[in-house]
Design a protein around this motif. Sequence first.
Motif, PDB file in Angstrom:
ATOM      1  N   ILE A 134       0.842  -1.203   0.000  1.00  0.00           N
ATOM      2  CA  ILE A 134       0.000   0.000   0.000  1.00  0.00           C
ATOM      3  C   ILE A 134       0.873   1.247   0.000  1.00  0.00           C
ATOM      4  O   ILE A 134       0.605   2.218  -0.712  1.00  0.00           O
ATOM      5  N   GLY A 135       1.950   1.218   0.784  1.00  0.00           N
ATOM      6  CA  GLY A 135       2.876   2.348   0.802  1.00  0.00           C
ATOM      7  C   GLY A 135       3.520   2.579  -0.549  1.00  0.00           C
ATOM      8  O   GLY A 135       3.685   3.726  -0.983  1.00  0.00           O
ATOM      9  N   ILE A 136       3.873   1.495  -1.246  1.00  0.00           N
ATOM     10  CA  ILE A 136       4.474   1.616  -2.577  1.00  0.00           C
ATOM     11  C   ILE A 136       3.467   2.207  -3.563  1.00  0.00           C
ATOM     12  O   ILE A 136       3.813   3.046  -4.403  1.00  0.00           O
ATOM     13  N   ALA A 137       2.200   1.782  -3.471  1.00  0.00           N
ATOM     14  CA  ALA A 137       1.169   2.313  -4.365  1.00  0.00           C
ATOM     15  C   ALA A 137       0.981   3.811  -4.148  1.00  0.00           C
ATOM     16  O   ALA A 137       0.858   4.589  -5.111  1.00  0.00           O
ATOM     17  N   ILE A 138       0.964   4.237  -2.892  1.00  0.00           N
ATOM     18  CA  ILE A 138       0.817   5.659  -2.594  1.00  0.00           C
ATOM     19  C   ILE A 138       2.042   6.428  -3.075  1.00  0.00           C
ATOM     20  O   ILE A 138       1.935   7.528  -3.642  1.00  0.00           O
ATOM     21  N   THR A 139       3.219   5.845  -2.881  1.00  0.00           N
ATOM     22  CA  THR A 139       4.441   6.471  -3.376  1.00  0.00           C
ATOM     23  C   THR A 139       4.426   6.583  -4.901  1.00  0.00           C
ATOM     24  O   THR A 139       4.885   7.582  -5.462  1.00  0.00           O
ATOM     25  N   ALA A 140       3.892   5.560  -5.588  1.00  0.00           N
ATOM     26  CA  ALA A 140       3.807   5.607  -7.048  1.00  0.00           C
ATOM     27  C   ALA A 140       2.961   6.789  -7.496  1.00  0.00           C
ATOM     28  O   ALA A 140       3.274   7.453  -8.495  1.00  0.00           O
TER      29      ALA A 140
ATOM     30  N   ILE B 231      -0.790  -0.470  -8.065  1.00  0.00           N
ATOM     31  CA  ILE B 231       0.308   0.502  -8.140  1.00  0.00           C
ATOM     32  C   ILE B 231       0.228   1.303  -9.435  1.00  0.00           C
ATOM     33  O   ILE B 231       0.409   2.525  -9.443  1.00  0.00           O
ATOM     34  N   THR B 232      -0.080   0.626 -10.554  1.00  0.00           N
ATOM     35  CA  THR B 232      -0.202   1.309 -11.846  1.00  0.00           C
ATOM     36  C   THR B 232      -1.350   2.319 -11.841  1.00  0.00           C
ATOM     37  O   THR B 232      -1.210   3.444 -12.323  1.00  0.00           O
TER      38      THR B 232
ATOM     39  N   LEU C  27      -8.659  10.045 -14.703  1.00  0.00           N
ATOM     40  CA  LEU C  27      -9.898   9.280 -14.790  1.00  0.00           C
ATOM     41  C   LEU C  27      -9.609   7.832 -15.170  1.00  0.00           C
ATOM     42  O   LEU C  27     -10.202   6.894 -14.604  1.00  0.00           O
ATOM     43  N   CYS C  28      -8.678   7.632 -16.102  1.00  0.00           N
ATOM     44  CA  CYS C  28      -8.297   6.266 -16.492  1.00  0.00           C
ATOM     45  C   CYS C  28      -7.709   5.507 -15.301  1.00  0.00           C
ATOM     46  O   CYS C  28      -7.952   4.308 -15.136  1.00  0.00           O
ATOM     47  N   GLY C  29      -6.943   6.212 -14.463  1.00  0.00           N
ATOM     48  CA  GLY C  29      -6.370   5.572 -13.292  1.00  0.00           C
ATOM     49  C   GLY C  29      -7.433   5.111 -12.309  1.00  0.00           C
ATOM     50  O   GLY C  29      -7.356   4.001 -11.765  1.00  0.00           O
ATOM     51  N   VAL C  30      -8.439   5.942 -12.062  1.00  0.00           N
ATOM     52  CA  VAL C  30      -9.513   5.568 -11.138  1.00  0.00           C
ATOM     53  C   VAL C  30     -10.318   4.394 -11.699  1.00  0.00           C
ATOM     54  O   VAL C  30     -10.679   3.462 -10.966  1.00  0.00           O
ATOM     55  N   VAL C  31     -10.597   4.411 -13.002  1.00  0.00           N
ATOM     56  CA  VAL C  31     -11.336   3.314 -13.631  1.00  0.00           C
ATOM     57  C   VAL C  31     -10.543   2.019 -13.511  1.00  0.00           C
ATOM     58  O   VAL C  31     -11.102   0.953 -13.202  1.00  0.00           O
ATOM     59  N   LEU C  32      -9.238   2.073 -13.754  1.00  0.00           N
ATOM     60  CA  LEU C  32      -8.404   0.877 -13.663  1.00  0.00           C
ATOM     61  C   LEU C  32      -8.399   0.288 -12.265  1.00  0.00           C
ATOM     62  O   LEU C  32      -8.341  -0.942 -12.101  1.00  0.00           O
ATOM     63  N   LEU C  33      -8.491   1.130 -11.255  1.00  0.00           N
ATOM     64  CA  LEU C  33      -8.469   0.649  -9.879  1.00  0.00           C
ATOM     65  C   LEU C  33      -9.618  -0.314  -9.597  1.00  0.00           C
ATOM     66  O   LEU C  33      -9.485  -1.240  -8.786  1.00  0.00           O
TER      67      LEU C  33
END
Length: 378
Positions: free
Chosen positions: A38-44, A93-94, A77-83
């Motif tokens: 989770i920390g790595i994802a936030i750092t990304a 992370i992406t 928006l693409c990032g939120v959809v991918l989540l």
Amino acid sequence: MLLLALILLLVDFVRGALLISFLPIYGEKVLGLSLDVIGIAITAHYLTDTALKLAIGYLLDRFSVRFVVHTGLLISLCGVVLLGSAIAPWLVITASALYGIGVSPIWIVCLMKVTDERRATKMGFLYTIWFVGLGAGPIVCNWLLDTSARFTYFLLVALSLAAWALSLLITNRTVQTVRTVPLRSQLAILGDKLRQLRPLLPGMILQTTGAAMLVPILPSFAEKQLGIGSSQYSFLLMAGGLCTVAGLMPMGRLSDRVGGKKWFLVAGFGLFALTLYALTAQPPVWACLALAAVLGCSYAAVLPAWNALLAAYIPPQQQGLGWGLMSTIEGIGVMVGPVLGGVLASLHGETPVVVVSAILFGLIGLFYFVFGQRMDGL
């Protein structure tokens, strides 16, 4: 400016909900992610956000605000959809990284709109808008996650879509009319400013590191160490957020009237450190609420004065590139912090993370107490 403020409100509502609540809570309890992942994802997220700020500032000096902001918000928006379809840690992370790419432009644009007259007061207003969004996001997200994680996700998608649609209404022009200066010349000017800025670098990096360390572990710390559930955690965030919002404008006006900013930084950082450390004593819920309120007030004392101080080092003809560079420097701590916090929590638990963060803020306050008089604008 009002349109940009509304877009910033929506963007940071989603950002706060994703990074402070959705990823830490949904990621740990539903996806089974460890705190270090989770920390790595936030750092990304912050890595892409920070890495692009310098380039986006350069682009904003040459292309229209609408083009840069609209393109960025489409990527977010693409990032939120991918989540929503993330079934593996690398996808999470992406998605977080994509969201970081998209939200970079809007903050730089808002900073460029703030004029020199009564700057600290205007920065207080801007930070009020920013903090309302960033604070309301996790509060609403916590409540909704208790009911339906899926509905929470679709709400975040809808708000991201609304921000993207509103960006179409931005005037299709550059931020300001300036004489085009070659990038090499701009960097030389900024290099001179950075040499003047060196005394501020410890604070720029350490304060964001200390704050970012807390992001991946706060919900877990509140539940495991303080015995606070999701709803009570929302009240803690609300207490801190409301006190911050209520204090930003008065502190900004007071900073403009007083002139010197040293004591705002010393008192704000010092009080923040002491209050944060007090939370490790596992106080009762009512005391946690009071401490959260004190944290909010101390944060409100720091923000307007700090950013008004930074503004003195921005070349007038390179506003976009200048704020991009400043945000990039501050972003170093934001990139490192979540990984440090997540790894330290995985190895030793959440409490040491809070202690280390408090120490960092205490050192910053001590640094400005000792060296503040040697700095321009303090």
